[in-house]
Design a protein around this motif. Structure first.
Motif, short mmCIF file in Angstrom:
data_model
loop_
_atom_site.label_atom_id
_atom_site.label_comp_id
_atom_site.label_asym_id
_atom_site.label_seq_id
_atom_site.Cartn_x
_atom_site.Cartn_y
_atom_site.Cartn_z
N SER A 193 12.55 0.22 -12.48
CA SER A 193 13.66 0.44 -11.56
C SER A 193 13.26 -0.01 -10.16
O SER A 193 12.18 0.30 -9.68
N PRO A 194 14.15 -0.74 -9.48
CA PRO A 194 13.78 -1.29 -8.18
C PRO A 194 13.88 -0.27 -7.06
O PRO A 194 14.52 0.76 -7.19
N GLY A 195 13.22 -0.56 -5.96
CA GLY A 195 13.40 0.22 -4.75
C GLY A 195 12.47 1.40 -4.63
O GLY A 195 11.80 1.80 -5.57
N PRO A 196 12.42 1.97 -3.43
CA PRO A 196 11.54 3.11 -3.16
C PRO A 196 12.06 4.38 -3.80
O PRO A 196 13.20 4.47 -4.25
N SER A 197 11.21 5.41 -3.85
CA SER A 197 11.58 6.66 -4.48
C SER A 197 11.09 7.83 -3.64
O SER A 197 10.17 7.72 -2.83
N ALA A 198 11.75 8.97 -3.86
CA ALA A 198 11.40 10.19 -3.12
C ALA A 198 11.44 11.38 -4.05
O ALA A 198 12.12 11.36 -5.08
N ALA A 199 10.72 12.44 -3.67
CA ALA A 199 10.74 13.70 -4.41
C ALA A 199 10.93 14.83 -3.41
O ALA A 199 10.23 14.90 -2.39
N TRP A 312 13.60 11.50 10.85
CA TRP A 312 13.03 10.33 10.18
C TRP A 312 13.08 10.51 8.65
O TRP A 312 13.30 9.54 7.92
N ALA A 313 12.90 11.75 8.18
CA ALA A 313 12.94 12.00 6.74
C ALA A 313 14.36 11.86 6.21
O ALA A 313 14.57 11.34 5.10
N ALA A 314 15.34 12.31 6.99
CA ALA A 314 16.74 12.16 6.59
C ALA A 314 17.09 10.68 6.45
O ALA A 314 17.78 10.28 5.51
N ARG A 315 16.60 9.89 7.38
CA ARG A 315 16.88 8.44 7.32
C ARG A 315 16.22 7.81 6.10
O ARG A 315 16.82 6.97 5.42
N MET A 316 14.99 8.23 5.79
CA MET A 316 14.31 7.69 4.61
C MET A 316 15.04 8.09 3.33
O MET A 316 15.23 7.26 2.43
N LEU A 317 15.46 9.34 3.24
CA LEU A 317 16.19 9.79 2.05
C LEU A 317 17.47 8.99 1.85
O LEU A 317 17.82 8.63 0.72
N ALA A 318 18.15 8.71 2.93
CA ALA A 318 19.41 7.97 2.85
C ALA A 318 19.19 6.54 2.36
O ALA A 318 20.13 5.90 1.86
N GLY A 319 17.96 6.04 2.45
CA GLY A 319 17.69 4.67 2.02
C GLY A 319 17.04 4.57 0.66
O GLY A 319 16.70 3.47 0.21
N MET A 320 16.85 5.69 -0.02
CA MET A 320 16.15 5.68 -1.30
C MET A 320 17.06 5.23 -2.45
O MET A 320 18.24 5.59 -2.49
N SER A 321 16.48 4.51 -3.40
CA SER A 321 17.23 4.14 -4.59
C SER A 321 17.04 5.16 -5.70
O SER A 321 17.85 5.23 -6.63
N SER A 345 23.19 15.96 2.24
CA SER A 345 24.00 15.05 3.04
C SER A 345 23.36 13.67 3.10
O SER A 345 24.04 12.65 2.96
N ALA A 346 22.04 13.64 3.29
CA ALA A 346 21.35 12.35 3.33
C ALA A 346 21.42 11.65 1.99
O ALA A 346 21.65 10.43 1.91
N LEU A 347 21.27 12.41 0.91
CA LEU A 347 21.30 11.81 -0.42
C LEU A 347 22.69 11.32 -0.79
O LEU A 347 22.83 10.36 -1.56
#
Length: 407
Positions: A193-199, A312-321, A345-347
């Protein structure tokens, strides 16, 4: 959480119930995961296994169901008569409740079942040996049938007497509910699966720290701890956390967190600058919450109930695939919802997918996207590509002549 595994198909070598002809009159044990309280607030774990029970019953099997609810350790295990009544309604056939499960009387009740009949036996966690995987208890459980259909993905990571213990003694097959959940998780496990990931990791259970945090720091781009995971991380970093909840295995989780933080990984770890703390008596909140700088420490007699998500974490979450939320990050049901609202909200703005893991997480948070009620099992599958039950089923299948009556 995007894994660098699994290493191959997690169902490879696992015998499937759908590939086995069930002969009328056969005695089956269905190992289920009906961990639902008497209020039946969230029945997803029961509903997912209804088709397996129908399959066995319609084929004429005599079905003894073993399940758990609550825990022997904290005295929260209840009777399961409410589950039997619910099954009777949903299956449109009587499901008898037998309060015992390891006694001679229970064995006799199982033997008296007629073809097509289903009986739910007593809560396996009434026994201290269930969660220890006690072999003698598994031997008693095994007297209720001649083969095992294993469902209950939510406990697939547990080496308990009523699942892996049974599989040491009887031929076993993966029920459709287990197979469905494992296959559902497959896109979240692979590396393609492409793109960055978060937990996002919260809740109270130790696997959120000992498995989720350890793995996510190595494989994700962003890790946002909450709940007991955050409290453990702050403690590992040397911050004062007052009377904050550290779960049922605090020292084991602390050691795991310290090791994970020391070895590091590719993830950026969100450590909030500000948390919200409230006075507590045990786990009971006794007063209003207020902001506390993490650097100043949480005062004695107070516990962290929420945290402030850094921009900054909210912005990163909003950009996660790909993002996995395993455990509620704050005391959400007590009204402390700031971090959860910010995260969700970010997700919602993210271009990709978010998966919620765990029965409590799914029940508590307002989310209409993909979910899996198997929190700990899903974490183990994401982290290692397998679970204790899948390994036990593969070992079971390798035994010569394990099910001579297979037709």
């Amino acid at each position: 959480m995007a894994s660098d595994g699994p290493r191959g198909d997690p169902l490879a070598g696992v015998p499937l119930l759908t590939e086995r002809t069930v002969v009328p009159g056969e005695r089956w044990i269905h190992s289920a995961g009906f961990n639902v309280g008497p209020d039946l607030a969230s029945t997803g774990r029961v509903d997912s296994e209804l088709d397996d029970l129908r399959l066995l019953s319609d084929a004429g099997a005599r079905v003894a169901v073993l399940s758990h609810q609550g825990s022997h350790r904290d005295g929260s295990a209840t009777a399961l008569d409410h589950i039997a009544a619910y099954l009777s309604r949903r299956l449109d056939r009587p499901v008898r409740y037998v309060p015992e499960n390891a006694s001679d009387a229970a064995v006799e009740e199982a033997r008296r079942l007629r073809p097509g009949e289903i009986a739910l036996f007593g809560n396996t966690r009434h026994h201290a040996g269930e969660e220890r995987g006690d072999d003698d208890l598994a031997r008693r459980f095994a007297l209720l049938g001649d083969r095992v259909a294993v469902g209950g993905f939510s406990k697939a990571h547990r080496a308990h007497a009523s699942n892996t213990g049974l599989l040491r003694r009887l031929p076993g097959y993966a029920a459709r509910s287990l197979v469905t959940d494992v296959r559902f998780m497959a896109p979240w496990c692979g590396t393609g699966s492409p793109g960055p990931s978060a937990a996002v990791l919260g809740g109270r259970k130790k696997e959120k720290t000992c498995v989720g945090l350890v793995h996510a720091l190595r494989t994700c781009r962003l890790v946002v701890p909450g709940g007991v995971v955050l409290n453990t991380v702050l403690r590992a970093l040397g911050h004062e956390i007052g009377a904050s909840d550290t779960g049922s295995h605090p020292e084991e989780c602390l050691d795991a967190a310290r090791t994970a933080l020391r070895t590091g990984g590719r993830a950026r770890l969100h450590v909030p600058t500000t948390v919200r703390a409230a006075p507590v008596d045990g786990r009971r909140i006794t007063g209003a919450a207020f902001p506390v700088a993490v650097a100043d420490g949480v005062p004695p007699g107070h516990a962290i109930v929420d945290f402030v998500l850094e921009p900054w974490a909210a912005r990163m979450l909003a950009g996660m695939s790909r993002t996995v939320v395993a455990g509620t990050p704050s005391r959400y049901l007590d009204g402390h919802r700031g971090s959860c609202d910010a995260i969700l909200s970010a997700l919602a703005a993210a271009p990709g997918r978010t998966l919620l893991l765990g029965g409590d997480t799914v029940a508590e948070l307002p989310w209409d996207g993909p979910v899996s009620t198997g929190g700990g099992s899903a974490l183990h599958l994401l982290s290692t590509g397998t679970c204790a039950v899948l390994d036990a089923l593969r070992d079971n299948a390798a035994r010569p002549g394990r099910d001579a009556s297979h037709t």
